[in-house]
Design a protein around this motif. Structure first.
Motif, PDB file in Angstrom:
ATOM      1  N   SER A 188       0.817  -1.220   0.000  1.00 26.75           N
ATOM      2  CA  SER A 188       0.000   0.000   0.000  1.00 26.75           C
ATOM      3  C   SER A 188       0.849   1.267   0.000  1.00 26.75           C
ATOM      4  CB  SER A 188      -0.935   0.006   1.208  1.00 26.75           C
ATOM      5  OG  SER A 188      -0.220   0.201   2.417  1.00 26.75           O
ATOM      6  N   LEU A 189       2.101   1.138   0.456  1.00 29.91           N
ATOM      7  CA  LEU A 189       3.023   2.283   0.410  1.00 29.91           C
ATOM      8  C   LEU A 189       3.693   2.418  -0.950  1.00 29.91           C
ATOM      9  CD1 LEU A 189       4.809   2.004   3.894  1.00 29.91           C
ATOM     10  CD2 LEU A 189       3.070   3.667   3.199  1.00 29.91           C
ATOM     11  N   GLY A 190       3.387   1.519  -1.862  1.00 29.39           N
ATOM     12  CA  GLY A 190       3.923   1.602  -3.219  1.00 29.39           C
ATOM     13  C   GLY A 190       5.153   0.752  -3.472  1.00 29.39           C
ATOM     14  N   ILE A 191       5.534  -0.108  -2.508  1.00 31.49           N
ATOM     15  CA  ILE A 191       6.707  -0.957  -2.715  1.00 31.49           C
ATOM     16  C   ILE A 191       6.410  -1.976  -3.804  1.00 31.49           C
ATOM     17  CG2 ILE A 191       8.285  -2.616  -1.659  1.00 31.49           C
ATOM     18  CD1 ILE A 191       8.628   0.234  -0.665  1.00 31.49           C
ATOM     19  N   GLN A 192       7.299  -2.067  -4.761  1.00 38.15           N
ATOM     20  CA  GLN A 192       7.129  -2.976  -5.876  1.00 38.15           C
ATOM     21  C   GLN A 192       8.182  -4.072  -5.841  1.00 38.15           C
ATOM     22  OE1 GLN A 192       6.894  -0.892  -9.624  1.00 38.15           O
ATOM     23  NE2 GLN A 192       5.596   0.729  -8.785  1.00 38.15           N
ATOM     24  N   LYS A 193       7.882  -5.141  -6.539  1.00 38.98           N
ATOM     25  CA  LYS A 193       8.795  -6.270  -6.622  1.00 38.98           C
ATOM     26  C   LYS A 193      10.163  -5.804  -7.124  1.00 38.98           C
ATOM     27  CE  LYS A 193       9.219 -10.809  -8.861  1.00 38.98           C
ATOM     28  NZ  LYS A 193       8.554 -11.789  -9.750  1.00 38.98           N
ATOM     29  N   GLY A 194      11.208  -6.248  -6.459  1.00 37.13           N
ATOM     30  CA  GLY A 194      12.570  -5.901  -6.854  1.00 37.13           C
ATOM     31  C   GLY A 194      13.128  -4.684  -6.155  1.00 37.13           C
ATOM     32  N   GLU A 195      12.278  -3.910  -5.466  1.00 36.80           N
ATOM     33  CA  GLU A 195      12.782  -2.725  -4.757  1.00 36.80           C
ATOM     34  C   GLU A 195      13.427  -3.144  -3.443  1.00 36.80           C
ATOM     35  OE1 GLU A 195      10.534   1.198  -6.171  1.00 36.80           O
ATOM     36  OE2 GLU A 195       9.284  -0.020  -4.833  1.00 36.80           O
ATOM     37  N   LYS A 196      14.304  -2.283  -2.927  1.00 33.74           N
ATOM     38  CA  LYS A 196      15.129  -2.626  -1.781  1.00 33.74           C
ATOM     39  C   LYS A 196      14.530  -2.075  -0.480  1.00 33.74           C
ATOM     40  CE  LYS A 196      17.993  -3.948  -5.069  1.00 33.74           C
ATOM     41  NZ  LYS A 196      17.392  -3.289  -6.248  1.00 33.74           N
ATOM     42  N   PHE A 234      22.619   2.696   2.252  1.00 30.87           N
ATOM     43  CA  PHE A 234      21.320   3.067   1.675  1.00 30.87           C
ATOM     44  C   PHE A 234      21.486   3.507   0.219  1.00 30.87           C
ATOM     45  CE2 PHE A 234      19.089   4.439   5.891  1.00 30.87           C
ATOM     46  CZ  PHE A 234      19.062   3.117   6.292  1.00 30.87           C
ATOM     47  N   ARG A 235      22.491   4.315   0.004  1.00 30.75           N
ATOM     48  CA  ARG A 235      22.678   4.873  -1.340  1.00 30.75           C
ATOM     49  C   ARG A 235      23.192   3.815  -2.312  1.00 30.75           C
ATOM     50  NH1 ARG A 235      25.686  10.663  -2.531  1.00 30.75           N
ATOM     51  NH2 ARG A 235      25.178  10.787  -4.753  1.00 30.75           N
ATOM     52  N   GLN A 236      24.154   3.016  -1.874  1.00 36.70           N
ATOM     53  CA  GLN A 236      24.754   2.034  -2.774  1.00 36.70           C
ATOM     54  C   GLN A 236      23.760   0.932  -3.131  1.00 36.70           C
ATOM     55  OE1 GLN A 236      26.122  -1.335  -2.753  1.00 36.70           O
ATOM     56  NE2 GLN A 236      27.141  -0.922  -4.727  1.00 36.70           N
ATOM     57  N   TYR A 256      25.780  -7.115   3.167  1.00 37.07           N
ATOM     58  CA  TYR A 256      27.014  -6.333   3.116  1.00 37.07           C
ATOM     59  C   TYR A 256      28.117  -7.011   3.915  1.00 37.07           C
ATOM     60  CZ  TYR A 256      25.185  -2.670   0.282  1.00 37.07           C
ATOM     61  OH  TYR A 256      24.690  -1.994  -0.807  1.00 37.07           O
ATOM     62  N   THR A 257      29.296  -7.053   3.309  1.00 34.02           N
ATOM     63  CA  THR A 257      30.450  -7.692   3.934  1.00 34.02           C
ATOM     64  C   THR A 257      30.867  -6.928   5.174  1.00 34.02           C
ATOM     65  OG1 THR A 257      31.952  -6.435   2.523  1.00 34.02           O
ATOM     66  CG2 THR A 257      31.254  -8.594   1.730  1.00 34.02           C
ATOM     67  N   SER A 258      31.749  -7.531   5.947  1.00 29.04           N
ATOM     68  CA  SER A 258      32.109  -6.967   7.243  1.00 29.04           C
ATOM     69  C   SER A 258      32.777  -5.613   7.153  1.00 29.04           C
ATOM     70  CB  SER A 258      33.040  -7.943   7.977  1.00 29.04           C
ATOM     71  OG  SER A 258      32.422  -9.188   8.138  1.00 29.04           O
ATOM     72  N   GLY A 259      33.439  -5.340   6.048  1.00 35.40           N
ATOM     73  CA  GLY A 259      34.109  -4.056   5.910  1.00 35.40           C
ATOM     74  C   GLY A 259      35.309  -3.916   6.825  1.00 35.40           C
ATOM     75  N   THR A 260      36.041  -5.036   7.053  1.00 34.26           N
ATOM     76  CA  THR A 260      37.207  -4.981   7.943  1.00 34.26           C
ATOM     77  C   THR A 260      38.399  -4.303   7.277  1.00 34.26           C
ATOM     78  OG1 THR A 260      37.831  -7.198   7.215  1.00 34.26           O
ATOM     79  CG2 THR A 260      36.537  -7.035   9.231  1.00 34.26           C
ATOM     80  N   THR A 261      38.376  -4.166   5.969  1.00 40.43           N
ATOM     81  CA  THR A 261      39.514  -3.561   5.269  1.00 40.43           C
ATOM     82  C   THR A 261      39.113  -2.341   4.448  1.00 40.43           C
ATOM     83  OG1 THR A 261      39.191  -5.070   3.393  1.00 40.43           O
ATOM     84  CG2 THR A 261      40.728  -5.759   5.119  1.00 40.43           C
ATOM     85  N   GLY A 262      37.868  -1.940   4.472  1.00 39.29           N
ATOM     86  CA  GLY A 262      37.423  -0.796   3.681  1.00 39.29           C
ATOM     87  C   GLY A 262      35.912  -0.770   3.586  1.00 39.29           C
ATOM     88  N   ARG A 263      35.388  -0.043   2.610  1.00 35.49           N
ATOM     89  CA  ARG A 263      33.948   0.058   2.425  1.00 35.49           C
ATOM     90  C   ARG A 263      33.347  -1.326   2.179  1.00 35.49           C
ATOM     91  NH1 ARG A 263      31.082   4.660   3.877  1.00 35.49           N
ATOM     92  NH2 ARG A 263      31.845   6.529   2.812  1.00 35.49           N
ATOM     93  N   PRO A 264      32.234  -1.644   2.845  1.00 35.34           N
ATOM     94  CA  PRO A 264      31.623  -2.960   2.630  1.00 35.34           C
ATOM     95  C   PRO A 264      31.032  -3.078   1.229  1.00 35.34           C
ATOM     96  CG  PRO A 264      30.207  -1.585   3.988  1.00 35.34           C
ATOM     97  CD  PRO A 264      31.502  -0.846   3.841  1.00 35.34           C
ATOM     98  N   LYS A 265      30.997  -4.301   0.730  1.00 35.60           N
ATOM     99  CA  LYS A 265      30.413  -4.593  -0.587  1.00 35.60           C
ATOM    100  C   LYS A 265      29.146  -5.416  -0.365  1.00 35.60           C
ATOM    101  CE  LYS A 265      34.303  -6.553  -1.972  1.00 35.60           C
ATOM    102  NZ  LYS A 265      35.271  -6.150  -0.948  1.00 35.60           N
ATOM    103  N   GLY A 266      28.151  -5.205  -1.209  1.00 32.77           N
ATOM    104  CA  GLY A 266      26.879  -5.888  -1.068  1.00 32.77           C
ATOM    105  C   GLY A 266      26.829  -7.156  -1.902  1.00 32.77           C
ATOM    106  N   ALA A 267      26.789  -8.316  -1.258  1.00 32.25           N
ATOM    107  CA  ALA A 267      26.692  -9.598  -1.954  1.00 32.25           C
ATOM    108  C   ALA A 267      25.219  -9.892  -2.238  1.00 32.25           C
ATOM    109  CB  ALA A 267      27.301 -10.714  -1.111  1.00 32.25           C
ATOM    110  N   LEU A 268      24.884 -10.111  -3.504  1.00 33.95           N
ATOM    111  CA  LEU A 268      23.498 -10.276  -3.935  1.00 33.95           C
ATOM    112  C   LEU A 268      23.127 -11.759  -4.027  1.00 33.95           C
ATOM    113  CD1 LEU A 268      20.878  -8.944  -5.053  1.00 33.95           C
ATOM    114  CD2 LEU A 268      21.930  -9.117  -7.335  1.00 33.95           C
ATOM    115  N   PHE A 269      21.974 -12.113  -3.440  1.00 39.65           N
ATOM    116  CA  PHE A 269      21.485 -13.491  -3.434  1.00 39.65           C
ATOM    117  C   PHE A 269      20.028 -13.534  -3.852  1.00 39.65           C
ATOM    118  CE2 PHE A 269      24.967 -13.361  -0.487  1.00 39.65           C
ATOM    119  CZ  PHE A 269      25.643 -14.560  -0.683  1.00 39.65           C
TER     120      PHE A 269
END
Length: 509
Positions: free
Chosen positions: A45-53, A94-96, A163-176
């Motif tokens: 009802s808030l407009g969330i569609q399939k595939g949105e984050k 949020f942005r990435q 998102y990875t732990s980010g122990t060495t830099g910016r975390p990366k998002g692993a997609l599943f």
């Protein structure tokens, strides 16, 4: 079947079975499923569609589990976020991730609202009453509709960005996608022989892939019972095991360590425990032995994986613990594991190479990071960046991260090997080995330790203790005593922070 479908199936098959409890709020499977559907329809009802984050920014709770399955049922992609992060760190995620909606605990409302700026986030839902203008309360979003959402979802549809732990830099998002997450859970059902009457205690954070995919989702697929702690407290954890007859426990090594420090730990009835899992960070053999004694079981599993694999990788089962305690293990169900030289050939026993994985649980990609994806996924194999050895029987032992390996006087020093020895000293509660710049040796092996309560130790005593068990070039040349070690939510020590802090101490900054 998609992940939300398993919950719906359980609600139909055994509606009255106990599903979960958190802070006195209890649900059977029918109630759990109805709560999920009400939120799912509210999100639509808030407009969330399939595939949105949809980002979940919460401590462990029933709200977390309901939010996750609600998003899954409408085909949204869940982005679990570490609630300990600062607003700037959260803003990056949020942005990435292209997050459009956030569901947050009330205590983090200010953080997520600040992080929302200059992102695609349109709505923030707060689990209790929203304080800040424009944010929505959880109750106000719930729909009166309790039927299943009429949204077609397949196993190939995306489900999570972890998102990875980010122990060495910016975390990366692993997609599943749904299929990969189901197979991650399936590996635990097979490897640990989980049963439908399991009682799970959730202590580790649900935003972390291990607790989320290996045990929360796997437990729901089974139709097991879930007891959820918002915060870890060692005494309350022991009380919960005794009161609820917990059968399955997963905890990071630091949690086991804290539970063992409870003075009357032996007074608790922990006999309901069938098996204990540990992972996310190395667990010293001595701590494993003491934990086995405290829990009165040898059914311990070392789960050695990484976020990019679901998490998945290798594991050491109870039989392996009898003869190979301290090793990481062998590949589990649906997984292949190798340790290779730079040219991709398998290493010889005793040599050190890079740990790589292949299987049905490996991520699709790093979200919106094609170059990093290309570097990590090569010819169907995931190159982990972890260094490991293999013995004659095929048991793999992780020894260090590539970026954490120390080169002292031209010799490679692997921190795990030295840390195991430090943990054998009766005065040491926690320990980390790092390399610091040294004019003579290039890098000096340095130990950062935390002492047990009321314990004392002289630097020379500890160095002498290490000399009896390690080659000279591996013995720490510097000892630093701290009150605690910096860790991320999964229990991994943030060694880059230690290197920076200790380097400043050495240089008088």
């Amino acid at each position: 079947m998609h992940i939300g479908g398993f919950l719906a199936q359980n609600a139909r098959n055994f509606p009255e079975r106990f599903a979960m409890e958190c802070e006195g709020r209890t649900y059977n499977y029918e109630e759990f499923n109805r709560s999920v559907n009400r939120l799912a329809h509210g999100l639509v009802s808030l407009g969330i569609q399939k595939g949105e984050k949809i980002a979940i920014f919460m401590k462990n709770s029933d709200y977390f589990m309901i939010s996750f399955f609600a998003a899954a049922k409408i085909g949204a992609v869940v982005v679990p976020v570490n609630f300990r992060l600062t607003a700037d760190e959260v803003h990056y995620i949020f942005r990435q991730s292209n997050t459009v909606l956030v569901i947050s605990d009330s205590e983090f409302e200010e953080t997520v609202t600040k992080a929302k700026d200059r992102t695609n986030v349109q709505n923030i839902i707060i689990t209790k009453s929203a304080v800040l203008e424009d944010n929505l309360s959880y109750e106000s979003v719930l729909s009166s509709i309790e039927d299943e959402p009429d949204i077609e979802i397949s196993g190939e549809d995306d489900l999570e960005i972890l998102y990875t732990s980010g122990t060495t830099g910016r975390p990366k998002g692993a997609l599943f996608d749904h299929d990969r997450v189901f197979k991650v859970s399936l590996t635990m059902l097979v490897n640990m022989e989980l049963k439908k009457d399991e009682r799970f205690l959730h202590l580790a954070p649900l935003f972390h892939s291990a607790q989320l995919n290996l045990f929360m989702i796997a437990g729901v697929i089974l139709g097991g019972s879930h007891y959820i702690h918002r915060d870890f407290h060692p005494v309350k954890a022991l009380e919960a095991i005794q009161e609820h007859k917990i059968t399955h426990l997963f905890a990071v090594p630091a949690m086991y360590n804290f539970m063992l420090q409870v003075p009357n730990v032996t007074d608790f009835d922990l006999s309901s425990i069938r098996r204990c899992g540990y992972g996310a960070a190395p667990m010293p053999p001595e701590l494993v032995r003491k934990s086995m004694a405290a829990f009165k079981t040898d059914q311990f599993f070392n789960l050695c994986g990484l976020t990019e694999a679901g998490p998945g990788g290798i594991y050491l089962d109870p039989e392996g613990h009898k003869h190979h305690l301290g090793k990481s293990g062998k590949a589990g169900f649906l997984t292949e594991a190798r340790v290779v030289y730079e040219n991709g050939e398998n290493i010889s026993p005793g040599a050190v190479g890079e740990f790589i994985l292949r299987g049905e649980t490996i991520m699709k990609e790093y979200y919106k990071k094609p170059e990093e994806t290309k570097a990590a996924l090569k010819s169907g194999w995931l190159y982990t960046g972890d260094l490991a050895t293999v013995d004659e029987e095929g048991y793999i032992t992780l020894v260090d991260r590539k970026k954490d390996m120390i080169i002292s006087g031209g010799e490679n020093v692997y921190s795990a090997e030295v840390e195991v020895i430090l943990y054998e000293h009766p005065a040491i509660l926690d320990a980390a080995i790092i390399g610091l710049p040294d004019e003579v040796w290039g890098e000096a092996v340095s130990a950062v330790i935390v002492l047990k309560e009321d314990a004392q130790i002289e630097e020379e005593e500890l160095i002498s203790f290490c000399r009896q068990k390690l080659a000279g070039y591996k013995v720490p040349r510097r000892i630093f005593i701290e009150k605690q070690l910096p860790r991320n939510a999964s229990g991994k020590i943030l060694k880059y922070q230690l290197r920076q802090k200790m380097n400043e101490l050495v240089n008088g900054k």
